[in-house]
Design a protein around this motif. Structure first.
Motif, mmCIF file in Angstrom:
data_model
loop_
_atom_site.group_PDB
_atom_site.id
_atom_site.type_symbol
_atom_site.label_atom_id
_atom_site.label_comp_id
_atom_site.label_asym_id
_atom_site.label_seq_id
_atom_site.Cartn_x
_atom_site.Cartn_y
_atom_site.Cartn_z
ATOM 1 N N LEU A 170 0.825 -1.207 0.000
ATOM 2 C CA LEU A 170 0.000 0.000 0.000
ATOM 3 C C LEU A 170 0.861 1.259 0.000
ATOM 4 N N GLN A 171 2.029 1.190 0.636
ATOM 5 C CA GLN A 171 2.943 2.331 0.613
ATOM 6 C C GLN A 171 3.393 2.647 -0.810
ATOM 7 N N ARG A 172 3.458 1.613 -1.642
ATOM 8 C CA ARG A 172 3.882 1.812 -3.024
ATOM 9 C C ARG A 172 2.732 2.213 -3.930
ATOM 10 N N SER A 173 1.515 1.821 -3.581
ATOM 11 C CA SER A 173 0.374 2.148 -4.430
ATOM 12 C C SER A 173 -0.917 2.206 -3.626
ATOM 13 N N SER A 174 -1.445 3.424 -3.458
ATOM 14 C CA SER A 174 -2.714 3.584 -2.745
ATOM 15 C C SER A 174 -3.884 3.086 -3.576
ATOM 16 N N TYR A 175 -3.643 2.811 -4.868
ATOM 17 C CA TYR A 175 -4.723 2.339 -5.741
ATOM 18 C C TYR A 175 -5.231 0.960 -5.345
ATOM 19 N N LEU A 176 -4.494 0.264 -4.488
ATOM 20 C CA LEU A 176 -4.973 -1.037 -4.017
ATOM 21 C C LEU A 176 -6.343 -0.911 -3.348
ATOM 22 N N LEU A 177 -6.587 0.223 -2.712
ATOM 23 C CA LEU A 177 -7.849 0.398 -1.991
ATOM 24 C C LEU A 177 -8.886 1.177 -2.793
ATOM 25 N N SER A 178 -8.479 1.779 -3.897
ATOM 26 C CA SER A 178 -9.443 2.534 -4.698
ATOM 27 C C SER A 178 -9.822 1.823 -5.994
ATOM 28 N N SER A 179 -9.037 0.834 -6.408
ATOM 29 C CA SER A 179 -9.355 0.113 -7.642
ATOM 30 C C SER A 179 -10.565 -0.793 -7.449
ATOM 31 N N ASP A 180 -11.286 -1.023 -8.544
ATOM 32 C CA ASP A 180 -12.479 -1.860 -8.504
ATOM 33 C C ASP A 180 -12.085 -3.320 -8.268
ATOM 34 N N LEU A 181 -12.607 -3.880 -7.200
ATOM 35 C CA LEU A 181 -12.232 -5.238 -6.818
ATOM 36 C C LEU A 181 -12.691 -6.262 -7.849
ATOM 37 N N ASP A 182 -13.919 -6.116 -8.337
ATOM 38 C CA ASP A 182 -14.492 -7.122 -9.233
ATOM 39 C C ASP A 182 -14.048 -6.956 -10.686
ATOM 40 N N LYS A 183 -13.824 -5.707 -11.125
ATOM 41 C CA LYS A 183 -13.502 -5.467 -12.529
ATOM 42 C C LYS A 183 -12.001 -5.432 -12.818
ATOM 43 N N VAL A 184 -11.202 -5.165 -11.794
ATOM 44 C CA VAL A 184 -9.760 -5.021 -12.024
ATOM 45 C C VAL A 184 -8.941 -6.013 -11.197
ATOM 46 N N ILE A 185 -9.066 -5.927 -9.873
ATOM 47 C CA ILE A 185 -8.208 -6.726 -8.994
ATOM 48 C C ILE A 185 -8.415 -8.228 -9.197
ATOM 49 N N LYS A 186 -9.643 -8.685 -9.074
ATOM 50 C CA LYS A 186 -9.896 -10.125 -9.162
ATOM 51 C C LYS A 186 -9.553 -10.708 -10.534
ATOM 52 N N PRO A 187 -9.871 -10.030 -11.664
ATOM 53 C CA PRO A 187 -9.443 -10.569 -12.963
ATOM 54 C C PRO A 187 -7.929 -10.702 -13.081
ATOM 55 N N ASN A 188 -7.189 -9.758 -12.516
ATOM 56 C CA ASN A 188 -5.734 -9.857 -12.565
ATOM 57 C C ASN A 188 -5.226 -11.023 -11.724
ATOM 58 N N VAL A 189 -5.837 -11.237 -10.582
ATOM 59 C CA VAL A 189 -5.445 -12.372 -9.741
ATOM 60 C C VAL A 189 -5.755 -13.685 -10.441
ATOM 61 N N VAL A 190 -6.916 -13.767 -11.084
ATOM 62 C CA VAL A 190 -7.273 -14.981 -11.835
ATOM 63 C C VAL A 190 -6.243 -15.256 -12.917
ATOM 64 N N PHE A 191 -5.822 -14.219 -13.644
ATOM 65 C CA PHE A 191 -4.830 -14.399 -14.704
ATOM 66 C C PHE A 191 -3.500 -14.879 -14.136
ATOM 67 N N LEU A 192 -3.047 -14.276 -13.034
ATOM 68 C CA LEU A 192 -1.771 -14.677 -12.439
ATOM 69 C C LEU A 192 -1.826 -16.125 -11.961
ATOM 70 N N ARG A 193 -2.969 -16.546 -11.477
ATOM 71 C CA ARG A 193 -3.120 -17.952 -11.088
ATOM 72 C C ARG A 193 -3.079 -18.851 -12.314
ATOM 73 N N GLU A 194 -3.648 -18.387 -13.413
ATOM 74 C CA GLU A 194 -3.596 -19.157 -14.659
ATOM 75 C C GLU A 194 -2.146 -19.311 -15.145
ATOM 76 N N CYS A 195 -1.303 -18.365 -14.770
ATOM 77 C CA CYS A 195 0.106 -18.411 -15.168
ATOM 78 C C CYS A 195 0.928 -19.340 -14.272
ATOM 79 N N GLY A 196 0.279 -19.957 -13.305
ATOM 80 C CA GLY A 196 0.973 -20.907 -12.445
ATOM 81 C C GLY A 196 1.438 -20.346 -11.122
#
Length: 390
Positions: A170-196
């Motif tokens: 969070l010190q590096r990016s306050s956007y962690l708390l302002s970004s859309d959880l369902d439209k941005v954060i979770k899709p990125n996490v799903v992709f990273l999991r797909e990458c192994g």
């Protein structure tokens, strides 16, 4: 009476900076502080927001002038006093509270009972203690006065593994708390999991590069493709590091760095691919730093460019703090017949300091009694004459 009331709040905020008690619930000090300033306010000439920000909140006059433009609607100090008392109850010092207000003046208008207290209760339910909540206020600012912060923290905690890891990100990016959880954060996490990557890998990556979570998912997928082009397939042990290496580099910059490695280091296409597959973070190092390390290893140590391409991690190490001191020691030992002349520089450079001392310094205390002192001097930037190359 108005000035007296404001001074009481300011005194209580100052007192909180010296208090060592953290056992009371966050809302208990709040109610006590509010009762201390609960006397009715008689008619006055009006509420001077800018003066309040300076005299009570501790802002500089310049900060207050800027912040007051967002608080022109305030007609009394009632709500700001309640918020300052709330912050004091959490354990924020006057300086900390001033920083919050300067960054987010509208924090003074937040509803204590309707927003802030429920947020604190929710965070305590997740296991975050008051010192951690105070730290979160100082990092989150505007996001702390959004009740959605609790659900976001609930999602992030298993991913990052601890509150401390999350705070580092969070010190590096306050956007962690302002970004859309369902439209941005979770899709990125799903992709990273797909990458192994498992959640532990994702947490380690995003502590260093939190924008991997908050960036447009299409761009994150493009980064994943860049990492694969470097020769690291999804699921491989180096893929996470490769993803970090290419993060937020354009394809043009990656191509330019590859061309630089080929031309400057005289590496073939195959050698560049091999080097980057073993040390992808070379893409993040500056050209000047890479060149000075490479030039030292070639011209003074006598290594061949192809040798370095097969062992590119050597280019990660600090020139002054590791490469030069250790190479001087190894050269000295070889020239004096104290070690095998076929000794691997790469292996000697990669081991931890204590093991380097045990293997290459202490065994030669009798034959080379000044070696330890010379090495220590070299680590400080002083090159003893006995270490100089002939």
């Amino acid at each position: 009476m108005l000035r007296l009331r404001e001074r009481i709040v300011f005194h209580l905020l100052s007192f909180s900076s010296t208090s060592t008690s953290t056992s009371a619930p966050a809302t208990l000090p709040l109610r006590r502080l509010l009762s201390a300033v609960a006397a009715p306010i008689p008619p006055s000439r009006g509420f001077a927001v800018e003066d309040y920000l300076v005299d009570t909140c501790g802002l500089t006059r310049a900060q207050a002038l800027k912040a007051s433009t967002k608080l022109s609607h305030l007609k009394s100090p009632d709500k700001p006093n309640a918020v300052l008392a709330f912050l004091s109850g959490l354990g924020l010092t006057g300086v900390d509270a001033a920083a919050v207000v300067a960054k987010d003046p509208l924090f003074l208008c937040a509803g204590v009972e309707t927003t802030l207290v429920p947020v604190v209760n929710g965070l305590e339910g997740l296991g975050l203690l008051r010192p951690g909540i105070a730290r979160l206020v100082s990092l989150a600012y505007i996001n702390f006065r959004c009740r959605s912060i609790v659900s976001k923290m609930q999602y992030y905690l298993p991913l990052f593994g601890s509150f401390d890891n999350f705070f580092r990100a969070l010190q590096r990016s306050s956007y962690l708390l302002s970004s859309d959880l369902d439209k941005v954060i979770k899709p990125n996490v799903v992709f990273l999991r797909e990458c192994g990557l498992d959640d532990c890998d994702i947490g380690k990556l995003c502590v260093r590069v939190p924008r991997m979570l908050t960036t447009n998912p299409g761009r994150v997928r493009a980064m994943g493709a860049y990492a694969e082009r470097l020769g690291m397939p999804r699921g491989s042990g180096m893929y996470r590091i490769a993803l970090h290496a290419v993060s937020f580099l354009t394809e043009e910059k990656i191509t330019a760095k590859v061309d630089y490695l080929k031309k400057t280091f005289s590496w073939s296409d195959a050698e560049v691919v091999m080097a980057l597959s073993k040390a992808p973070m070379l893409l993040k190092r500056s050209k000047d730093i890479l060149w000075r390390r490479f030039e030292f290893l070639v011209s003074e140590v006598g290594l061949e460019p192809a040798y370095i391409a097969r062992r590119p991690v050597m280019l990660y190490y600090s020139l002054d703090n590791r490469l030069k001191p250790r190479c001087y020691v190894l050269k000295f030992l070889k020239e004096n017949g104290l070690v095998d002349r076929d000794l691997s520089f790469s292996s000697a450079l990669s081991i931890q300091e204590k093991y380097f001392m045990e293997k290459y310094i202490r065994p030669h205390n009798e034959a080379a009694p000044h070696l330890a002192d010379d090495y220590a001097a070299a680590c400080k930037g002083e090159v003893p004459a006995s270490f100089r190359f002939t």
